[in-house]
Write a protein that holds these residues in place. Sequence first.
Motif, PDB file in Angstrom:
ATOM      1  N   LYS A  16      25.333   2.064  23.330  1.00 14.63           N
ATOM      2  CA  LYS A  16      24.199   2.596  24.021  1.00 14.63           C
ATOM      3  C   LYS A  16      23.689   1.204  24.900  1.00 14.63           C
ATOM      4  O   LYS A  16      23.586   1.350  26.149  1.00 14.63           O
ATOM      5  N   LEU A  47      24.995  12.755  30.273  1.00 10.66           N
ATOM      6  CA  LEU A  47      23.702  11.940  29.563  1.00 10.66           C
ATOM      7  C   LEU A  47      23.021  11.571  30.976  1.00 10.66           C
ATOM      8  O   LEU A  47      23.422  11.057  32.023  1.00 10.66           O
ATOM      9  N   ASN A  48      21.544  11.810  31.042  1.00 13.38           N
ATOM     10  CA  ASN A  48      20.574  11.387  31.814  1.00 13.38           C
ATOM     11  C   ASN A  48      20.449   9.732  31.556  1.00 13.38           C
ATOM     12  O   ASN A  48      19.848   9.336  30.445  1.00 13.38           O
ATOM     13  N   ALA A  50      18.344   7.888  32.503  1.00 12.73           N
ATOM     14  CA  ALA A  50      16.947   7.464  32.207  1.00 12.73           C
ATOM     15  C   ALA A  50      16.705   7.694  30.658  1.00 12.73           C
ATOM     16  O   ALA A  50      15.731   7.207  29.958  1.00 12.73           O
ATOM     17  N   GLU A  51      17.290   8.390  30.046  1.00 15.77           N
ATOM     18  CA  GLU A  51      16.878   9.049  28.744  1.00 15.77           C
ATOM     19  C   GLU A  51      17.589   7.940  27.687  1.00 15.77           C
ATOM     20  O   GLU A  51      17.522   7.838  26.557  1.00 15.77           O
ATOM     21  N   LEU A  52      18.500   7.191  28.182  1.00 16.11           N
ATOM     22  CA  LEU A  52      19.577   6.470  27.426  1.00 16.11           C
ATOM     23  C   LEU A  52      19.001   5.340  26.478  1.00 16.11           C
ATOM     24  O   LEU A  52      19.279   5.335  25.381  1.00 16.11           O
ATOM     25  N   ILE A  54      16.124   5.660  24.883  1.00 13.83           N
ATOM     26  CA  ILE A  54      15.521   6.277  23.831  1.00 13.83           C
ATOM     27  C   ILE A  54      16.378   7.401  23.199  1.00 13.83           C
ATOM     28  O   ILE A  54      16.043   8.133  22.193  1.00 13.83           O
ATOM     29  N   LEU A  55      17.607   7.532  23.723  1.00 12.20           N
ATOM     30  CA  LEU A  55      18.441   8.629  23.198  1.00 12.20           C
ATOM     31  C   LEU A  55      18.898   8.210  21.621  1.00 12.20           C
ATOM     32  O   LEU A  55      19.296   7.141  21.499  1.00 12.20           O
ATOM     33  N   ASN A  56      19.014   9.247  20.867  1.00 14.89           N
ATOM     34  CA  ASN A  56      19.407   9.035  19.503  1.00 14.89           C
ATOM     35  C   ASN A  56      20.851   9.716  19.520  1.00 14.89           C
ATOM     36  O   ASN A  56      21.146  10.481  20.364  1.00 14.89           O
ATOM     37  N   ASP A  58      23.778  12.110  17.796  1.00 16.77           N
ATOM     38  CA  ASP A  58      23.440  13.637  17.581  1.00 16.77           C
ATOM     39  C   ASP A  58      23.472  14.252  16.185  1.00 16.77           C
ATOM     40  O   ASP A  58      24.653  14.145  15.452  1.00 16.77           O
TER      41      ASP A  58
END
Length: 183
Positions: A16, A47-48, A50-52, A54-56, A58
Amino acid sequence: DMSRSMFESGAWDAAKRAAIALDALYTTSQVQDMLVLIGFSGDARKLNLAELPILNWDQFSHGTNLQAGLVAAATEMNRYHGNNRQIVIITDGEPTAYLDGQTPTFEHPVTDRTVEATLREARRLARRNVAMTMIRVKDDTTSTGFAEHFVQATAGRLIDVPLDSLGAFVVRDLAHGTHRTIR
């Protein structure tokens, strides 16, 4: 690769961070290129960026469905018509899921069906002149068989990177074109 094994090995956070750094590089100095991130585990999705942060990983899906990741990457590539088309895969292991029609199917341990479905999609992309690079985040237990078959089937490259070197490798070597293997 957003699978459980990436989280358990510590590779998820490193991957990430590498993606965030690569995005920053592409939006500031590689503006003629486009970077699209695809996450895959049981299934795959764009994947967006901007979300990366805080992305967890799967945790609601089983497996490593590289085939679905390749299908999603091909869909995104069809939207953009550039000369330098490339897929870079960051993973820690072998595929354990594949698409049976449109349905993700999980099979662990790895089966011939899973491997063949993944390699079939990879070969299809390679025939369309899509360059393939697999960055395998290594630890002492990383399996080696599938990655070698993948590279052979696609005439691609396999790069083994220790977990603690992933971010530096992606930004320094991959982004600046000085492709070399770190072992």
